[in-house]
Design a protein around this motif. Structure first.
Motif, PDB file in Angstrom:
ATOM      1  N   CYS A  71      -3.795   5.409   3.184  1.00 19.05           N
ATOM      2  CA  CYS A  71      -2.403   5.727   3.501  1.00 19.05           C
ATOM      3  C   CYS A  71      -2.265   7.495   3.197  1.00 19.05           C
ATOM      4  O   CYS A  71      -3.097   7.250   1.929  1.00 19.05           O
ATOM      5  CB  CYS A  71      -1.740   5.008   2.649  1.00 19.05           C
ATOM      6  SG  CYS A  71      -1.368   3.886   0.769  1.00 19.05           S
ATOM      7  N   ALA A  83       0.741  -1.226   0.122  1.00 20.56           N
ATOM      8  CA  ALA A  83      -0.023   0.223   0.036  1.00 20.56           C
ATOM      9  C   ALA A  83       0.528   0.760   0.340  1.00 20.56           C
ATOM     10  O   ALA A  83       0.646   2.393  -0.951  1.00 20.56           O
ATOM     11  CB  ALA A  83      -1.062  -0.336   1.280  1.00 20.56           C
ATOM     12  N   SER A 105      -6.230  -0.263  -1.719  1.00 17.90           N
ATOM     13  CA  SER A 105      -5.714   1.017  -1.077  1.00 17.90           C
ATOM     14  C   SER A 105      -6.009   1.822  -1.233  1.00 17.90           C
ATOM     15  O   SER A 105      -6.441   2.161  -2.027  1.00 17.90           O
ATOM     16  CB  SER A 105      -3.760   1.013  -1.342  1.00 17.90           C
ATOM     17  OG  SER A 105      -3.589   2.176  -2.398  1.00 17.90           O
TER      18      SER A 105
END
Length: 284
Positions: free
Chosen positions: A126, A20, A93
């Motif tokens: 993220c 990710a 992600s």
């Protein structure tokens, strides 16, 4: 019957997190391998990183070929471990956005649950900085889809959050380690595909555009110059991407694996010394 919770091995979690964090431009994706016990608890022991066929930043698509290949890997791993392992989850992600699944994610999850009701989805948010304290953080969620429409009505899927726990393990198993070391190759192949595609598209565009110019000017010098500039530009972008990958991912990953190797060597030496000491005590 709904899944009660998900237990994610720490090694598999590390692979997902590394994947990710490997790019903040596009979403990454992969598949999870594990089993469901009698208490409807999903145990994820390994993951398979997938190569993106569509590099648009908000798209993650898993092809039937990738699913078939992952199923074959799960079967081989099941034979090695003696456990009923199968593909029972996917992860992707959300760079720079929240962790919550989109309506597309929820529909995709519902489709997978039609094949296997134990199938779960993981999302890693993220590069989504907290503006209050100016700190970056990673958020993870696990979910399934549930149909909220009355019987006979078109389906209306909503997310169903599933509790999940990261289970500590002493070492990274071989499938997770193999997945981790394949990451630089996957990213390099994706960049190479993008480079080849750009070369093809721009070449076709130049052929059409420059044929018209050649008809008017009856000369090919401009065509040659444009093609050279096009090649230089595409090559420079490709080289920059590969160098960036080496700097932020491949180099640190090699250092991390080298540190783990040195640590394992020290542990092995300590265990051998302890073994010799025990043998001496037994012999005396």
């Amino acid at each position: 019957m709904a899944i009660s919770c998900v237990h994610l091995k720490a090694g598999a979690y590390m692979v997902c997190l590394t994947h990710a964090l490997s790019t903040e431009r596009e979403e990454i994706m992969g598949l999870c391998i594990g089993e469901v016990d009698v208490n409807r608890v999903v145990h994820i022991v390994s993951v398979i990183m997938l190569r993106r066929s569509d590099k648009r930043k908000d798209r993650v698509e898993i092809s039937p070929e990738q699913l078939t290949h992952a199923a074959s890997q799960a079967e081989r791993l099941a034979l090695q471990t003696g456990k009923p392992l199968r593909v029972l989850g996917w992860y992707h992600s959300h760079p720079h956005i929240t962790v919550w699944p989109s309506h597309v994610d929820v529909r995709t999850q519902a489709m997978y649950q039609m094949m296997d009701e134990g199938f779960v989805g993981l999302i890693f948010s993220c590069f989504h900085d907290d503006k209050t304290n100016n700190l970056g953080h990673v958020t993870v969620t696990c979910f399934q889809s549930t149909n909220q429409s009355p019987e006979g009505e078109p389906p209306m899927y909503e997310r169903l959050e599933i509790p999940f726990h990261i289970v500590r393990n002493e070492s990274i198993n071989e499938p997770c380690l193999n997945a981790l070391i394949q990451l630089p190759r996957i990213l390099h192949d994706e960049e190479e595909d993008a480079y080849n595609q750009a070369q093809l598209v721009k070449s076709n565009h130049l052929d059409v555009h420059n044929r018209a110019e050649m008809d008017q000017l009856n000369e090919g010098n401009m065509v040659c110059d444009n093609r050279i500039l096009n090649d230089v530009h595409n090559s420079a972008v490709f080289t920059k991407s590969v160098c960036h990958q080496l700097e932020v991912l491949t180099g640190p990953l090699m250092q991390c694996l080298q540190s783990r190797l040195e640590k394992n060597k020290h542990i092995l030496e300590s265990l051998n010394k302890e073994k010799e000491s025990i043998l001496q005590q037994l012999s005396s």
